[in-house]
Enzyme design. Structure first.
Site, mmCIF file in Angstrom:
data_model
loop_
_atom_site.group_PDB
_atom_site.id
_atom_site.type_symbol
_atom_site.label_atom_id
_atom_site.label_comp_id
_atom_site.label_asym_id
_atom_site.label_seq_id
_atom_site.Cartn_x
_atom_site.Cartn_y
_atom_site.Cartn_z
ATOM 1 N N CYS A 174 44.676 54.910 36.238
ATOM 2 C CA CYS A 174 45.615 55.462 35.254
ATOM 3 C C CYS A 174 46.893 55.963 35.923
ATOM 4 C CB CYS A 174 44.979 56.634 34.532
ATOM 5 S SG CYS A 174 43.446 56.203 33.722
ATOM 6 N N ARG A 191 49.472 49.878 39.495
ATOM 7 C CA ARG A 191 48.224 50.606 39.703
ATOM 8 C C ARG A 191 47.058 49.961 38.973
ATOM 9 N NH1 ARG A 191 48.991 55.915 41.451
ATOM 10 N NH2 ARG A 191 47.264 56.738 40.259
ATOM 11 N N TRP A 249 43.429 52.857 32.752
ATOM 12 C CA TRP A 249 42.481 51.908 33.342
ATOM 13 C C TRP A 249 41.109 52.419 32.918
ATOM 14 C CZ3 TRP A 249 38.447 51.733 36.958
ATOM 15 C CH2 TRP A 249 38.172 50.467 37.508
ATOM 16 N N ASN A 268 44.530 61.433 34.175
ATOM 17 C CA ASN A 268 44.035 60.485 35.171
ATOM 18 C C ASN A 268 42.896 61.176 35.909
ATOM 19 O OD1 ASN A 268 43.635 58.637 37.238
ATOM 20 N ND2 ASN A 268 45.420 59.303 38.407
ATOM 21 N N GLY A 269 41.747 60.515 36.004
ATOM 22 C CA GLY A 269 40.604 61.113 36.692
ATOM 23 C C GLY A 269 39.373 61.040 35.812
ATOM 24 N N GLU A 300 38.319 40.014 56.013
ATOM 25 C CA GLU A 300 39.556 40.363 55.322
ATOM 26 C C GLU A 300 40.132 39.131 54.601
ATOM 27 O OE1 GLU A 300 40.925 42.755 54.216
ATOM 28 O OE2 GLU A 300 43.019 42.248 53.910
ATOM 29 N N LYS A 347 40.670 38.921 50.537
ATOM 30 C CA LYS A 347 42.010 38.643 49.989
ATOM 31 C C LYS A 347 41.954 37.467 49.035
ATOM 32 C CE LYS A 347 43.701 41.145 50.865
ATOM 33 N NZ LYS A 347 43.900 42.473 51.286
ATOM 34 N N GLU A 350 39.902 38.272 45.666
ATOM 35 C CA GLU A 350 40.448 39.235 44.706
ATOM 36 C C GLU A 350 41.628 38.690 43.920
ATOM 37 O OE1 GLU A 350 42.225 42.987 46.035
ATOM 38 O OE2 GLU A 350 42.676 42.105 47.968
ATOM 39 N N HIS A 386 21.012 30.919 59.438
ATOM 40 C CA HIS A 386 19.849 31.713 59.015
ATOM 41 C C HIS A 386 19.731 31.791 57.499
ATOM 42 C CE1 HIS A 386 18.956 32.783 63.143
ATOM 43 N NE2 HIS A 386 20.270 32.903 63.307
ATOM 44 N N LYS A 396 45.294 49.388 41.883
ATOM 45 C CA LYS A 396 45.830 49.559 43.230
ATOM 46 C C LYS A 396 45.250 50.785 43.907
ATOM 47 C CE LYS A 396 48.547 48.807 46.727
ATOM 48 N NZ LYS A 396 48.048 47.781 47.675
HETATM 49 O O1 M6R Z 1 44.508 52.854 49.141
HETATM 50 P P1 M6R Z 1 43.357 52.459 50.000
HETATM 51 O O2 M6R Z 1 43.798 51.817 51.275
HETATM 52 O O3 M6R Z 1 42.411 53.597 50.273
HETATM 53 O O4 M6R Z 1 42.578 51.375 49.176
HETATM 54 C C1 M6R Z 1 41.370 50.843 49.638
HETATM 55 C C2 M6R Z 1 40.976 49.621 48.863
HETATM 56 O O5 M6R Z 1 40.830 49.927 47.509
HETATM 57 C C3 M6R Z 1 41.987 48.484 49.008
HETATM 58 O O6 M6R Z 1 42.198 48.151 50.346
HETATM 59 C C4 M6R Z 1 41.509 47.235 48.236
HETATM 60 O O7 M6R Z 1 40.364 46.710 48.837
HETATM 61 C C5 M6R Z 1 42.608 46.178 48.152
HETATM 62 N N1 M6R Z 1 42.733 45.696 46.813
HETATM 63 C C6 M6R Z 1 42.370 45.000 49.010
HETATM 64 O O8 M6R Z 1 43.428 44.107 48.963
#
Ligand code: M6R
Length: 607
Positions: free
Chosen positions: A2, A27, A76, A100-101, A480, A484, A487, A503, A602
């Site tokens: 949010c 966000r 959100w 928010n929260g 990583e 990427k 997502e 395995h 985000k």
């Molecule tokens: O703001 P942060 O670095 O703590 O966020 C951590 C993860 O939520 C963030 O890296 C997320 O995995 C990304 N969407 C990856 O691209």
């Protein structure tokens, strides 16, 4: 997650709120709404959908000529599906709020209020706070808010308007971000700095349960007892340009291209006379060398940066490093104490699980160090020591430049620790440091070869599943790369230690299961080649990521992406770039919303 905004000033409020909300779109959200004063009444407009849908609704409802005071929200969904009724603001004609929260004890409060005749319309936890404010309201907003704070548990950033005070916005926070912006005769609240950058760069950070009152074009801040507090005025060093696309089609591509500069900005201030130096944050070489164990705790991409940190610190400095996903760390009863260092890593500095893991580490007596991008964020403020990465605002949900700057900090820490523990000589420490400084130029070279990544993406777009493999540091990178890709492309992808493939997972390999093999660690190269051959022999399509100068035979891979060569230990700084570009172009070719992938936020401010 949010986003909250609020405005008091002379500008057309509805327009300011909508503009500020649009800067928080990154966000992640599923509905939006505003509450503004019009002719002394609180008018609310809210809808499921995007800000464009809200604008349309506002126009239809004639709210565009709202007053000069109001609050806004992007939601959100957590409690209750995305719907008009669950959208914020919540409240009634007297009091309206955005939140928010998560209010953890909302069920208890709801039952209490129901017994007092309150009827609930939405499925949200937020509506309980709106009604609780009504319950306590006695004509004094400050006293009312103080009473509500005594009852609610959980995390919250709240923006509140009272019909009786049509020139004022009230705000309070705990464990959810909120800043208070101040301009010429106007004041703002916002979940993040980009929302207000168009209007002002000056802002205050609100501490837990401090109450901000925006009124008469200025902001005053009080502690939870109502005593005024003097706050340090912060000045954002990001400008509007940094938060705009600047000619790129997507923020993600812009941010990938910003990596060379972001690394320079992060690394340079931490090098003194050719040696790594973190004294500015209170971390001397002696102190760093004094810890028995190092723990790295983070989520998602930041956790993957921690994995690189583990390999590098253990290899160079021979200090044990444990990497934990923050959401698990808290519940595994970690064995840490006063001789240990816990490093938390976060771009946003607001990730709820990372923040809670940090608090736990402090309770257990460990020293805590945060590697954080957002200045003044909750994690930065909670940690004993902070190393700010200077990546500038990262808007795209997929984290790219934040990863590169995070690992660059780990490298400097590893060099310093290794030198302090006499594992490497001063000359070697200087040499490694200067190689790290040369990395941005090499990334520039890789960015110019984006065509090869576009080609790989074109080969992946019709796949339903994908595998990444690697060994050692390359395994950390393959994790990583896989995250990427999945997502933003929505292709199911998994990453495996190359030796693990046999395995079980190799049974999945068919012609329609491409595999990306990351093989930059030359002492492990032959072994990864063997694994790739095994996949090729079973009809799999293999893409190989390795050094430019290394030839890869046809029985190993269908396509090779070549990288410039640095010390193997520093290769992750380069390897991540094509992995990011492959994910980016695959998402573009599949027609996805690259910067705002479905279901994702985000900044993950709830657990
Ligand atoms: O703001 P942060 O670095 O703590 O966020 C951590 C993860 O939520 C963030 O890296 C997320 O995995 C990304 N969407 C990856 O691209």
């Amino acid at each position: 997650m949010c986003g909250i905004v609020g405005y008091v000033g002379k500008q057309e409020c509805t327009e300011v709120l909508l503009d500020a909300l649009s800067k928080l779109e990154y966000r992640g959200y599923d509905s939006a709404g505003i509450a503004v004063f019009q002719d002394g009444e609180i008018r609310v407009s809210k809808t499921k959908g995007r800000i464009a849908d809200l604008k349309e609704k506002i126009l239809k409802e004639g709210m565009i000529h709202g007053g000069s005071c109001g609050i806004g929200h992007t939601r959100w969904a957590t409690h209750g599906e995305p719907s008009d009724i669950n959208s914020h603001p919540h409240g009634n004609a007297e009091i309206s709020i955005v939140h928010n929260g998560i209010i953890e004890n909302y069920q208890k409060i709801k039952s209490f209020l129901e017994k007092h005749g309150y009827v609930f319309e939405s499925q949200t936890d937020t509506e309980t706070v709106a009604k609780l404010l009504n319950y306590y309201y006695n004509g004094d907003p400050m006293e009312t808010i103080q009473k509500v704070l005594g009852d609610i548990e959980g995390s919250y950033a709240l923006g509140i308007v009272f019909k009786d005070f049509p020139e004022s916005v009230y705000a309070v926070r705990k464990d959810s971000p909120l800043i208070v912006g101040v301009g010429e005769g106007e004041a703002f609240i916002a979940s993040d700095v980009p929302a207000i950058l168009k209007f002002t760069r000056n802002y205050y950070l609100l501490d837990t349960d401090e109450i901000a009152v925006l009124s008469g074009g200025r902001a005053q801040i009080f502690d939870k007892y109502g005593t005024p507090v003097e706050k340090e005025l912060m000045v954002a060093d990001w400008d509007m340009e940094a938060a705009e696309k600047g000619g790129y089609e997507h923020f993600m591509l812009k941010e990938i291209n910003e990596q060379p500069n972001a690394i320079k900005q992060t690394v340079s201030p931490r090098i003194k006379d050719g040696m790594p130096d973190f004294e500015e944050c209170g971390m001397t070489a002696e102190k760093l060398a004094s810890y028995n164990n190092i723990f790295v705790v983070a989520c998602g991409t930041a956790m993957h940066a921690g994995l690189v940190g583990k390999y590098v610190i253990e290899k160079l400095a021979r200090v044990p490093v444990t990497v934990d996903v923050a959401s698990e760390f808290r519940y595994r009863d970690p064995i840490i104490g006063s001789n240990d260092l816990v490093i938390v890593v976060s771009q946003s500095g607001e990730t709820a699980d990372t923040l809670e893991a940090l608090k736990l580490s402090k309770r257990l007596g460990a020293d805590t160090l945060a590697i954080v991008n957002v200045v003044g964020s909750s994690i930065a403020r909670e940690a004993d020591m902070v190393i700010y990465t200077h990546a500038g605002p990262e808007i795209s949900v997929a984290s790219t430049k934040a990863y590169s700057v995070q690992i660059s900090v780990f490298y400097l820490l590893a060099f310093l620790l290794s030198y302090a523990r006499k594992m490497i000589s001063e000359d070697e420490c200087r040499r490694l440091t200067s190689v790290l400084e040369s990395v941005p130029n090499m990334i520039d070279m890789i960015l110019k070869q984006e065509k090869s990544c576009q080609y790989v993406a074109s080969q992946l777009i019709n796949s339903e599943n994908l595998l990444y493999i690697g060994r050692g540091l390359d395994y950390a990178l393959s994790m990583e790369g896989s995250l990427k890709l999945k997502e933003i492309s929505y292709i199911h992808s998994e990453s495996y230690a190359a030796g693990e493939l046999k395995h079980g997972t190799i049974s999945l390999v068919t012609e329609s299961m491409p595999l990306i093999a990351v093989a930059t660690q030359r002492d492990l190269f032959d072994k990864t080649v063997s694994n790739a051959k095994e996949v090729k022999a079973r009809g799999g399509k293999v893409i190989f990521v390795t050094h430019d100068y290394i030839n890869v035979d046809d029985d190993v891979a269908d396509y090779k992406i070549g990288l410039p060569t640095v010390d193997d230990i520093l290769m992750p700084m380069l390897t991540v770039v094509p992995l990011q570009l492959i994910a980016y172009y695959t998402s573009v070719l599949r027609g996805n919303d690259v910067d705002k992938p479905r279901n994702l936020a985000k900044s993950v401010t709830v657990e």
